[in-house]
Motif scaffolding. Sequence first.
Motif, PDB file in Angstrom:
ATOM      1  N   ALA A  74      45.035  40.523  42.781  1.00  0.00           N
ATOM      2  CA  ALA A  74      44.791  40.778  44.205  1.00  0.00           C
ATOM      3  C   ALA A  74      44.138  39.570  44.871  1.00  0.00           C
ATOM      4  CB  ALA A  74      43.910  42.015  44.361  1.00  0.00           C
ATOM      5  N   LEU A  75      43.170  38.957  44.184  1.00  0.00           N
ATOM      6  CA  LEU A  75      42.497  37.784  44.747  1.00  0.00           C
ATOM      7  C   LEU A  75      43.487  36.650  44.994  1.00  0.00           C
ATOM      8  CD1 LEU A  75      39.074  37.346  42.905  1.00  0.00           C
ATOM      9  CD2 LEU A  75      39.557  38.466  45.072  1.00  0.00           C
ATOM     10  N   ALA A  76      44.433  36.488  44.095  1.00  0.00           N
ATOM     11  CA  ALA A  76      45.398  35.391  44.195  1.00  0.00           C
ATOM     12  C   ALA A  76      46.226  35.473  45.474  1.00  0.00           C
ATOM     13  CB  ALA A  76      46.316  35.393  42.983  1.00  0.00           C
ATOM     14  N   GLU A  77      46.373  36.678  46.017  1.00  0.00           N
ATOM     15  CA  GLU A  77      47.192  36.868  47.217  1.00  0.00           C
ATOM     16  C   GLU A  77      46.364  36.941  48.499  1.00  0.00           C
ATOM     17  OE1 GLU A  77      51.037  39.192  45.279  1.00  0.00           O
ATOM     18  OE2 GLU A  77      49.690  40.276  46.640  1.00  0.00           O
ATOM     19  N   GLN A  78      45.053  36.766  48.368  1.00  0.00           N
ATOM     20  CA  GLN A  78      44.176  36.876  49.526  1.00  0.00           C
ATOM     21  C   GLN A  78      43.811  35.513  50.112  1.00  0.00           C
ATOM     22  OE1 GLN A  78      42.989  39.632  51.238  1.00  0.00           O
ATOM     23  NE2 GLN A  78      44.496  40.763  50.007  1.00  0.00           N
ATOM     24  N   PRO A  79      43.484  35.475  51.404  1.00  0.00           N
ATOM     25  CA  PRO A  79      43.106  34.216  52.065  1.00  0.00           C
ATOM     26  C   PRO A  79      41.828  33.627  51.464  1.00  0.00           C
ATOM     27  CG  PRO A  79      43.600  35.912  53.685  1.00  0.00           C
ATOM     28  CD  PRO A  79      43.527  36.600  52.365  1.00  0.00           C
ATOM     29  N   LEU A  95      33.245  28.998  51.598  1.00  0.00           N
ATOM     30  CA  LEU A  95      32.849  29.435  50.256  1.00  0.00           C
ATOM     31  C   LEU A  95      33.233  28.443  49.162  1.00  0.00           C
ATOM     32  CD1 LEU A  95      33.807  33.237  50.418  1.00  0.00           C
ATOM     33  CD2 LEU A  95      31.570  32.183  50.794  1.00  0.00           C
ATOM     34  N   GLU A  96      33.832  27.326  49.553  1.00  0.00           N
ATOM     35  CA  GLU A  96      34.248  26.334  48.564  1.00  0.00           C
ATOM     36  C   GLU A  96      33.217  25.228  48.373  1.00  0.00           C
ATOM     37  OE1 GLU A  96      38.148  25.354  50.247  1.00  0.00           O
ATOM     38  OE2 GLU A  96      39.055  26.446  48.564  1.00  0.00           O
ATOM     39  N   MET A  97      32.058  25.368  48.990  1.00  0.00           N
ATOM     40  CA  MET A  97      30.998  24.374  48.842  1.00  0.00           C
ATOM     41  C   MET A  97      30.421  24.410  47.428  1.00  0.00           C
ATOM     42  SD  MET A  97      28.905  24.558  52.441  1.00  0.00           S
ATOM     43  CE  MET A  97      28.261  26.202  52.080  1.00  0.00           C
ATOM     44  N   PRO A  98      29.932  23.269  46.935  1.00  0.00           N
ATOM     45  CA  PRO A  98      29.376  23.199  45.570  1.00  0.00           C
ATOM     46  C   PRO A  98      28.264  24.214  45.304  1.00  0.00           C
ATOM     47  CG  PRO A  98      29.705  21.005  46.452  1.00  0.00           C
ATOM     48  CD  PRO A  98      29.971  21.947  47.577  1.00  0.00           C
ATOM     49  N   LEU A  99      27.396  24.431  46.298  1.00  0.00           N
ATOM     50  CA  LEU A  99      26.297  25.381  46.107  1.00  0.00           C
ATOM     51  C   LEU A  99      26.818  26.794  45.873  1.00  0.00           C
ATOM     52  CD1 LEU A  99      23.281  25.936  46.042  1.00  0.00           C
ATOM     53  CD2 LEU A  99      23.328  26.203  48.549  1.00  0.00           C
ATOM     54  N   VAL A 100      27.878  27.145  46.583  1.00  0.00           N
ATOM     55  CA  VAL A 100      28.473  28.466  46.405  1.00  0.00           C
ATOM     56  C   VAL A 100      29.080  28.580  45.018  1.00  0.00           C
ATOM     57  CG1 VAL A 100      30.234  30.078  47.229  1.00  0.00           C
ATOM     58  CG2 VAL A 100      28.910  28.732  48.867  1.00  0.00           C
ATOM     59  N   LYS A 101      29.703  27.498  44.551  1.00  0.00           N
ATOM     60  CA  LYS A 101      30.286  27.486  43.205  1.00  0.00           C
ATOM     61  C   LYS A 101      29.203  27.687  42.145  1.00  0.00           C
ATOM     62  CE  LYS A 101      34.717  26.450  43.926  1.00  0.00           C
ATOM     63  NZ  LYS A 101      35.843  27.279  43.460  1.00  0.00           N
ATOM     64  N   LEU A 102      28.065  27.034  42.330  1.00  0.00           N
ATOM     65  CA  LEU A 102      26.952  27.184  41.388  1.00  0.00           C
ATOM     66  C   LEU A 102      26.423  28.617  41.401  1.00  0.00           C
ATOM     67  CD1 LEU A 102      24.954  23.863  41.961  1.00  0.00           C
ATOM     68  CD2 LEU A 102      26.233  24.525  39.913  1.00  0.00           C
ATOM     69  N   THR A 103      26.302  29.173  42.591  1.00  0.00           N
ATOM     70  CA  THR A 103      25.848  30.564  42.725  1.00  0.00           C
ATOM     71  C   THR A 103      26.824  31.509  42.057  1.00  0.00           C
ATOM     72  OG1 THR A 103      24.792  30.035  44.848  1.00  0.00           O
ATOM     73  CG2 THR A 103      25.199  32.363  44.366  1.00  0.00           C
ATOM     74  N   ALA A 104      28.114  31.243  42.245  1.00  0.00           N
ATOM     75  CA  ALA A 104      29.153  32.083  41.646  1.00  0.00           C
ATOM     76  C   ALA A 104      29.057  32.049  40.123  1.00  0.00           C
ATOM     77  CB  ALA A 104      30.531  31.609  42.098  1.00  0.00           C
ATOM     78  N   GLY A 125      25.563  44.464  36.085  1.00  0.00           N
ATOM     79  CA  GLY A 125      26.174  43.249  35.557  1.00  0.00           C
ATOM     80  C   GLY A 125      27.645  43.151  35.909  1.00  0.00           C
ATOM     81  N   SER A 126      28.354  44.259  35.814  1.00  0.00           N
ATOM     82  CA  SER A 126      29.777  44.266  36.152  1.00  0.00           C
ATOM     83  C   SER A 126      29.983  43.907  37.618  1.00  0.00           C
ATOM     84  CB  SER A 126      30.374  45.644  35.864  1.00  0.00           C
ATOM     85  OG  SER A 126      31.744  45.681  36.192  1.00  0.00           O
ATOM     86  N   THR A 127      29.162  44.486  38.494  1.00  0.00           N
ATOM     87  CA  THR A 127      29.260  44.186  39.929  1.00  0.00           C
ATOM     88  C   THR A 127      28.956  42.717  40.200  1.00  0.00           C
ATOM     89  OG1 THR A 127      28.540  46.448  40.442  1.00  0.00           O
ATOM     90  CG2 THR A 127      28.469  44.844  42.224  1.00  0.00           C
ATOM     91  N   MET A 128      27.950  42.185  39.522  1.00  0.00           N
ATOM     92  CA  MET A 128      27.607  40.767  39.678  1.00  0.00           C
ATOM     93  C   MET A 128      28.775  39.874  39.267  1.00  0.00           C
ATOM     94  SD  MET A 128      23.697  40.791  38.231  1.00  0.00           S
ATOM     95  CE  MET A 128      23.526  38.999  38.239  1.00  0.00           C
ATOM     96  N   SER A 129      29.482  40.276  38.216  1.00  0.00           N
ATOM     97  CA  SER A 129      30.634  39.495  37.752  1.00  0.00           C
ATOM     98  C   SER A 129      31.760  39.503  38.783  1.00  0.00           C
ATOM     99  CB  SER A 129      31.133  40.053  36.415  1.00  0.00           C
ATOM    100  OG  SER A 129      30.143  39.924  35.414  1.00  0.00           O
ATOM    101  N   PHE A 130      31.970  40.649  39.421  1.00  0.00           N
ATOM    102  CA  PHE A 130      32.976  40.736  40.482  1.00  0.00           C
ATOM    103  C   PHE A 130      32.615  39.808  41.643  1.00  0.00           C
ATOM    104  CE2 PHE A 130      34.502  44.609  38.448  1.00  0.00           C
ATOM    105  CZ  PHE A 130      35.854  44.605  38.776  1.00  0.00           C
ATOM    106  N   ALA A 137      33.097  36.110  40.590  1.00  0.00           N
ATOM    107  CA  ALA A 137      34.510  35.710  40.592  1.00  0.00           C
ATOM    108  C   ALA A 137      35.026  35.534  42.011  1.00  0.00           C
ATOM    109  CB  ALA A 137      35.337  36.760  39.851  1.00  0.00           C
ATOM    110  N   SER A 138      34.598  36.407  42.902  1.00  0.00           N
ATOM    111  CA  SER A 138      35.042  36.337  44.301  1.00  0.00           C
ATOM    112  C   SER A 138      34.549  35.063  44.969  1.00  0.00           C
ATOM    113  CB  SER A 138      34.536  37.560  45.072  1.00  0.00           C
ATOM    114  OG  SER A 138      35.001  38.755  44.484  1.00  0.00           O
ATOM    115  N   LEU A 139      33.278  34.717  44.736  1.00  0.00           N
ATOM    116  CA  LEU A 139      32.730  33.492  45.313  1.00  0.00           C
ATOM    117  C   LEU A 139      33.376  32.252  44.706  1.00  0.00           C
ATOM    118  CD1 LEU A 139      28.919  34.397  45.492  1.00  0.00           C
ATOM    119  CD2 LEU A 139      30.526  34.219  47.401  1.00  0.00           C
ATOM    120  N   TRP A 140      33.616  32.299  43.407  1.00  0.00           N
ATOM    121  CA  TRP A 140      34.208  31.151  42.716  1.00  0.00           C
ATOM    122  C   TRP A 140      35.586  30.809  43.299  1.00  0.00           C
ATOM    123  CZ3 TRP A 140      32.422  27.601  39.363  1.00  0.00           C
ATOM    124  CH2 TRP A 140      33.359  26.787  38.729  1.00  0.00           C
ATOM    125  N   HIS A 141      36.356  31.859  43.596  1.00  0.00           N
ATOM    126  CA  HIS A 141      37.694  31.657  44.156  1.00  0.00           C
ATOM    127  C   HIS A 141      37.680  31.590  45.690  1.00  0.00           C
ATOM    128  CE1 HIS A 141      39.679  32.023  40.303  1.00  0.00           C
ATOM    129  NE2 HIS A 141      38.974  33.112  40.047  1.00  0.00           N
TER     130      HIS A 141
END
Length: 211
Positions: A72-77, A82-91, A143-148, A151-155
């Motif tokens: 689903a994420l692959a087909e979303q805008p 959210l592509e900033m380095p700080l966001v990636k680190l947070t993700a 933990g499961s919610t945090m992982s979701f 992943a959302s922030l990472w992508h």
Amino acid sequence: MTCLVDFSRASLWISLASITFNPTFWNIAARREYHTHWISALFGGDRRKGCYAIATTIFSLGLIRDALFNAALAEQPTLALLEMPLVKLTAAALFASGMLFVLTSTYALGITGTFLGDYFGILMDERVTSFPFNVLDNPMYVGSTMSFIGASLWHAKPAGLLVSAYVWLVYSVALSYEGPFTTMIYSQRAQKENAKDSAKEINNNKKKKKL
């Protein structure tokens, strides 16, 4: 302006359906097992094999849920913010911490403790208070919610954050059913043990009177 969430994608709704189905399934199946022992009966009355069977099923459904979420994420805008380095680190930190909570809670509880063994009559001797249960009441769900979210922030997918919020909502509803039911199971065991202790004390007193 590009829409942040594309609700026209079937993959998004399929992912949400999977997220809804999983806890609904295991709560209904486990409660039926508690009242009728229908899963154990499939394994000749062996409660432990029945618990392992539902554990395998729940784990497999979780893998399918995650695959559907990623599809689903692959087909979303994507949101550039959210592509900033700080966001990636947070993700990365959120995903790693979430998986840590999930894995350590599974280790602390064991297979039967994690996968509804109490509904099969396989109860733990005492409440687990070691990490991560000394930090969170429901580390697996958190933990499961945090992982979701991670992943959302990472992508860089806003839709993923919306789905993550829905994940927590579904887990909260599941907990509102699971918590009281589990408490009831252990309360019944405590009552039975107290009744046995009382019976033993009465028998001992009778023996003393005879002597």
